[in-house]
Enzyme design. Structure first.
Site, PDB file in Angstrom:
ATOM      1  N   GLU A 272      -4.457  13.997   3.587  1.00  0.00           N
ATOM      2  CA  GLU A 272      -5.550  13.856   2.626  1.00  0.00           C
ATOM      3  C   GLU A 272      -5.549  12.402   2.223  1.00  0.00           C
ATOM      4  O   GLU A 272      -4.601  11.935   1.605  1.00  0.00           O
ATOM      5  CB  GLU A 272      -5.292  14.724   1.396  1.00  0.00           C
ATOM      6  CG  GLU A 272      -5.387  16.194   1.651  1.00  0.00           C
ATOM      7  CD  GLU A 272      -6.696  16.563   2.278  1.00  0.00           C
ATOM      8  OE1 GLU A 272      -7.721  15.994   1.860  1.00  0.00           O
ATOM      9  OE2 GLU A 272      -6.703  17.371   3.198  1.00  0.00           O
ATOM     10  N   CYS A 311      -8.569  10.471  -5.935  1.00  0.00           N
ATOM     11  CA  CYS A 311      -9.134  10.420  -4.589  1.00  0.00           C
ATOM     12  C   CYS A 311     -10.527  11.019  -4.579  1.00  0.00           C
ATOM     13  O   CYS A 311     -11.316  10.749  -3.688  1.00  0.00           O
ATOM     14  CB  CYS A 311      -8.236  11.190  -3.634  1.00  0.00           C
ATOM     15  SG  CYS A 311      -7.905  12.858  -4.219  1.00  0.00           S
TER      16      CYS A 311
HETATM   17  P1  NAP Z   1       0.077   5.079  -0.149  1.00  0.00           P
HETATM   18  O1  NAP Z   1       0.484   3.692  -0.384  1.00  0.00           O
HETATM   19  O2  NAP Z   1      -0.522   5.417   1.161  1.00  0.00           O
HETATM   20  O3  NAP Z   1       1.373   5.953  -0.410  1.00  0.00           O
HETATM   21  C1  NAP Z   1       1.322   7.346  -0.366  1.00  0.00           C
HETATM   22  C2  NAP Z   1       2.705   7.908  -0.153  1.00  0.00           C
HETATM   23  O4  NAP Z   1       3.170   7.535   1.135  1.00  0.00           O
HETATM   24  C3  NAP Z   1       3.737   7.388  -1.129  1.00  0.00           C
HETATM   25  O5  NAP Z   1       4.595   8.447  -1.480  1.00  0.00           O
HETATM   26  C4  NAP Z   1       4.478   6.338  -0.331  1.00  0.00           C
HETATM   27  O6  NAP Z   1       5.784   6.167  -0.772  1.00  0.00           O
HETATM   28  C5  NAP Z   1       4.473   6.972   1.023  1.00  0.00           C
HETATM   29  N1  NAP Z   1       4.651   6.067   2.136  1.00  0.00           N
HETATM   30  C6  NAP Z   1       4.073   4.875   2.335  1.00  0.00           C
HETATM   31  N2  NAP Z   1       4.446   4.367   3.520  1.00  0.00           N
HETATM   32  C7  NAP Z   1       5.284   5.273   4.079  1.00  0.00           C
HETATM   33  C8  NAP Z   1       6.005   5.341   5.303  1.00  0.00           C
HETATM   34  N3  NAP Z   1       5.948   4.363   6.189  1.00  0.00           N
HETATM   35  N4  NAP Z   1       6.769   6.443   5.537  1.00  0.00           N
HETATM   36  C9  NAP Z   1       6.849   7.442   4.659  1.00  0.00           C
HETATM   37  N5  NAP Z   1       6.180   7.430   3.477  1.00  0.00           N
HETATM   38  C10 NAP Z   1       5.400   6.364   3.193  1.00  0.00           C
HETATM   39  O7  NAP Z   1      -0.952   5.593  -1.242  1.00  0.00           O
HETATM   40  P2  NAP Z   1      -0.858   5.461  -2.821  1.00  0.00           P
HETATM   41  O8  NAP Z   1      -1.090   4.028  -3.159  1.00  0.00           O
HETATM   42  O9  NAP Z   1       0.359   6.124  -3.331  1.00  0.00           O
HETATM   43  O10 NAP Z   1      -2.075   6.350  -3.261  1.00  0.00           O
HETATM   44  C11 NAP Z   1      -3.373   5.857  -3.402  1.00  0.00           C
HETATM   45  C12 NAP Z   1      -4.250   6.307  -2.281  1.00  0.00           C
HETATM   46  O11 NAP Z   1      -4.111   7.712  -2.077  1.00  0.00           O
HETATM   47  C13 NAP Z   1      -5.712   6.081  -2.552  1.00  0.00           C
HETATM   48  O12 NAP Z   1      -6.278   5.478  -1.426  1.00  0.00           O
HETATM   49  C14 NAP Z   1      -6.268   7.477  -2.779  1.00  0.00           C
HETATM   50  O13 NAP Z   1      -7.627   7.615  -2.416  1.00  0.00           O
HETATM   51  C15 NAP Z   1      -5.388   8.313  -1.957  1.00  0.00           C
HETATM   52  N6  NAP Z   1      -5.297   9.672  -2.477  1.00  0.00           N
HETATM   53  C16 NAP Z   1      -5.831  10.684  -1.762  1.00  0.00           C
HETATM   54  C17 NAP Z   1      -5.771  11.974  -2.244  1.00  0.00           C
HETATM   55  C18 NAP Z   1      -6.376  13.125  -1.482  1.00  0.00           C
HETATM   56  O14 NAP Z   1      -6.132  14.272  -1.822  1.00  0.00           O
HETATM   57  N7  NAP Z   1      -7.164  12.884  -0.490  1.00  0.00           N
HETATM   58  C19 NAP Z   1      -5.149  12.234  -3.449  1.00  0.00           C
HETATM   59  C20 NAP Z   1      -4.610  11.185  -4.148  1.00  0.00           C
HETATM   60  C21 NAP Z   1      -4.682   9.898  -3.654  1.00  0.00           C
HETATM   61  P3  NAP Z   1       6.240   4.891  -1.639  1.00  0.00           P
HETATM   62  O15 NAP Z   1       5.504   4.936  -2.936  1.00  0.00           O
HETATM   63  O16 NAP Z   1       7.676   5.084  -1.813  1.00  0.00           O
HETATM   64  O17 NAP Z   1       5.864   3.689  -0.826  1.00  0.00           O
END
Ligand code: NAP
Length: 696
Positions: A272, A311
């Protein structure tokens, strides 16, 4: 050290622990000191350190696959569902504590309700749905059985059983509680152990909830593990038995799903991601209509709740070109009336900070891209905003991650950036359309979104836009004067319905009622004889053995067996019976009263018995009238009338125990009976399931 004190200070910085192999784990002190810093979103105060340096991820996966799978495998769907309900009640009692921690993430009370109460609500929903919509067993049948041999000795059907590995749930920072619980609930119900990995900036709140869950002792061993901090190598330890449910940015999702273990190793991967959700104002919804008001209200809510870090937030307001000024004006008025930016712990604050300074920098960068692409800032500013501090004073924000609500307008509605740059904060853009076809085309330029709103009171506009945009979206809300007050809102996924979306939105489905439980299960085609399919599924199949002995209505759930049957003698239905039934019920439809007209009907030989007469008489033929373990008949399902029964024909009924579902928390349960009516030529007259409540 534990890390759950909301008022941790720089001199007493704690480390957010992980919970693996049913024990709390933190790194060595010197390693922890070098971990990532987590700060209060409003004040910038250092709260905790986070590190997974030295954590044995392989051992966590192994523990889930072994201990977690075993302990969850001892429970039926209903037993798991009851545990979810119990857990929901337990967490409900801890909410005030969670709210206090949540405020540190920049969340206002309303934001916390969405995250914390919303998450607990998902547990309640699955606690209830699991018992209503799943059997009290471990196998689910998907669809009807297919007869594969002429003599009825060989059938095929589909069943769901849980996947044999772990569900690794990688979550975004914006919903530290809901994000965990909305995935834990369906995984747990399916019987699959969870390893949750929250995002680092707000993971301390997730850890506090996990701590409370662990202390409650409600969940069986190995069913929940927590990784606090980075888990960059977790997919290295997974294979086709496991699944990853990822929520976060599209960039991270693309990186993770290109891992060899996903591409070649068969790890199930669902994501997602981000999405440029649209809200379309219908041409009829001009200023002064309830739809216009509902649209503005929704736009402001989506910009300000969680400071726009959702999101599902509305990023693109697609409105009739002639209404663009009205929309900007009305949005400004509502924001000026209602939005007070500041520390969520201060009285009166309605919008808090972004989750972190990094997030603030991201939002500013995205807004600059939008402005460079031609966006005009119609509301809000890039200057450091005035905020209300926790003590009530007002000052320019320097340490906190504050960003004011911001509305941009674009002269050219097709500017690519407005459709693909996500400013993950309180930021929306207004673009104009000339006709409904253009509105549909613009909405689709998001390349796949989680949700869209269509605000219109015109049925044809609603039909045209919804059918035009549905395939580009996971969910569409039609907002008009009738549901404006009762709607759960544009930005709120509900556990009953799909949450996810195609294309840029990730192509996955996190929620969707019991559908989301099936995401954690494997569908398998099972072929065999009716007796073997009955044994595997614990649902009696047509053609399997029937046991005719003591009347099954004299048996309670402890003594009743699948296949226990009562079979009646033939009973004749005369013309007088049919006429009397027609007269007493008032159902004098010509097929039951007029020989000539009935015979002219292509389906009937002449006057035929009412189907409901046959059902009533069938009940009279199979019933055991004395008081006994059968408590009530609560309905029938799957009723089909197959061969008409003419006046003078006879029929008999055969009733067989098909499915026995004891209730976990009552002294009775459900019994589903297979009912089949035959005529004197052994042709099938009707088939249906009778539903009863029977004492344990
Ligand atoms: P993100 O930077 O992509 O991180 C999401 C998760 O992935 C975090 O727990 C992060 O951990 C982990 N992660 C990152 N790189 C990784 C890797 N190489 N291996 C394993 N895990 C990894 O996103 P965010 O900044 O937390 O969230 C914001 C984004 O999420 C926005 O773009 C928003 O639109 C989207 N979002 C979507 C939904 C939906 O349901 N569609 C819901 C909420 C948010 P760390 O924090 O430890 O790096």
């Amino acid at each position: 050290m534990t890390t759950f004190a909301p008022e941790a200070t720089e001199t007493a910085v704690e480390t957010v622990p992980s919970f693996v192999e049913d024990a709390w784990w933190t790194p060595e002190d010197d390693v922890a000191a070098a971990g990532a810093e987590v700060r209060d979103a409003s004040t910038g105060d250092l709260l905790a350190k986070v590190s997974t340096e030295g954590l044995d991820l392989a051992a966590a996966v192994h523990y889930g696959r072994t201990v977690g799978q075993t302990s969850l495998g001892e429970l039926t769907f209903h037993q798991r569902a009851l545990k979810l309900k119990e857990l929901a009640k337990h967490l409900n009692d801890q909410r005030d504590y969670f709210y206090r921690l949540s405020a540190q993430t920049g969340a206002t009370k309303v934001d916390s309700l969405v995250d914390i109460d919303g998450g607990i609500g998902v547990l309640f929903t699955f606690g209830s749905k699991g018992r209503r919509e799943l059997p009290n067993s471990q196998v689910v049948i998907d669809g009807p059985a297919e007869q594969l041999s002429k003599d009825g000795s060989f059938f095929g059907e589909h069943i769901y059983t849980r996947i044999p590995g772990v569900a690794v749930q990688i979550n975004a920072f914006n919903f530290p509680v809901w994000g965990m619980l909305e995935k834990l609930a369906p995984a747990f119900l399916a019987g699959v152990p969870t390893i949750v990995k929250p995002a680092t900036p707000t993971g301390y709140l997730t850890a506090a909830v996990v701590k409370s869950i662990v202390e409650s002792n409600i969940l069986p061993a190995g069913s929940l593990q927590l990784i606090s901090g980075s888990a960059r190598t977790i997919i290295d330890h997974l294979d086709y038995r496991d699944m990853v449910s990822f929520t976060g940015s599209a960039g991270t999702a693309n990186h993770l799903k290109s891992h060899d273990n996903v591409v070649f190793g068969g790890v199930r991967f669902t994501s997602e991601t981000d999405s440029l959700n649209a809200a379309i104002l219908g041409p009829d919804a001009v200023r002064g209509t309830p739809e216009f008001d509902a649209f503005i209200k929704s736009l402001v809510t989506e910009m300000t709740v969680k400071a726009g870090q959702k999101c599902t937030s509305i990023r693109r307001a697609i409105v009739p070109r002639s209404l663009m000024d009205d929309v900007v004006q009305a949005t400004r008025e509502r924001i000026e009336q209602r939005v007070i930016l500041g520390d969520p712990r201060a009285e009166g604050v309605t919008m808090g900070a972004l989750a972190s300074l990094e997030q603030l920098a991201e939002v500013r960068k995205s807004v600059e891209m939008l402005v460079t692409a031609g966006g005009h800032i119609a509301l809000g500013s890039m200057d450091e905003p005035q905020i209300t501090n926790a003590d009530g004073s007002v000052s320019v924000s320097r340490e906190g991650a504050f960003f004011p609500p911001m509305l941009l307008t674009f002269d050219d509605a097709e500017t690519p950036e407005v459709h693909n740059v996500e400013a993950f904060g309180p930021v929306s853009s207004v673009i104009g359309y000339d006709d409904v076809d253009e509105a549909i085309r613009l909405a689709a330029m998001g390349n796949g979104s989680l949700v869209a709103t269509v605000a219109t009171n015109d049925a044809e506009t609603a039909r045209k836009i919804v059918t035009g945009i549905a395939a580009h979206h996971g969910r569409v809300l039609v907002l008009n004067r009738e549901d404006a007050k009762t709607s759960t809102g544009h930005g709120s996924p509900v556990p009953h319905l799909v949450h996810g979306g195609p294309g840029r939105a990730g192509g996955g489905e996190e929620l969707g009622g019991i559908r989301s439980v099936y995401h954690h299960m494997q569908r398998t085609a099972i072929q065999g004889s009716p007796n073997m399919l009955t044994a595997v599924t614990q649902v009696w199949h047509q053609g399997a053995d029937r046991n005719i002995g003591d009347h099954p209505f004299r048996k309670n759930l402890a003594t009743l067996n699948l296949g226990d049957t009562v079979a009646s003698e033939l009973r004749e239905v005369t013309l007088e019976d049919i006429t009397a039934f027609a007269n007493t019920t008032g159902d004098t439809f010509y097929a039951h009263t007029n020989e000539e007209a009935a015979a002219a009907n292509p389906f009937f030989p002449g006057i035929v018995a009412h189907g409901y007469l046959l059902l009533s008489w069938a009940a009279g033929l199979f019933v055991e009238p004395a008081p006994g373990p059968v408590l009530a008949n609560y309905g029938l399902e799957n009723l089909r009338f197959i061969t008409p029964l003419a006046a003078g024909d006879s029929f008999r009924v055969t009733l067989t125990a098909k499915q026995i579902t004891p209730r976990e928390d009552e002294e009775y349960g459900e019994v589903r009976w297979d009912a089949i009516l035959h005529n004197q030529h052994d042709e099938i007259v009707a088939t249906y399931d009778v539903l009863t409540l029977v004492e344990k």
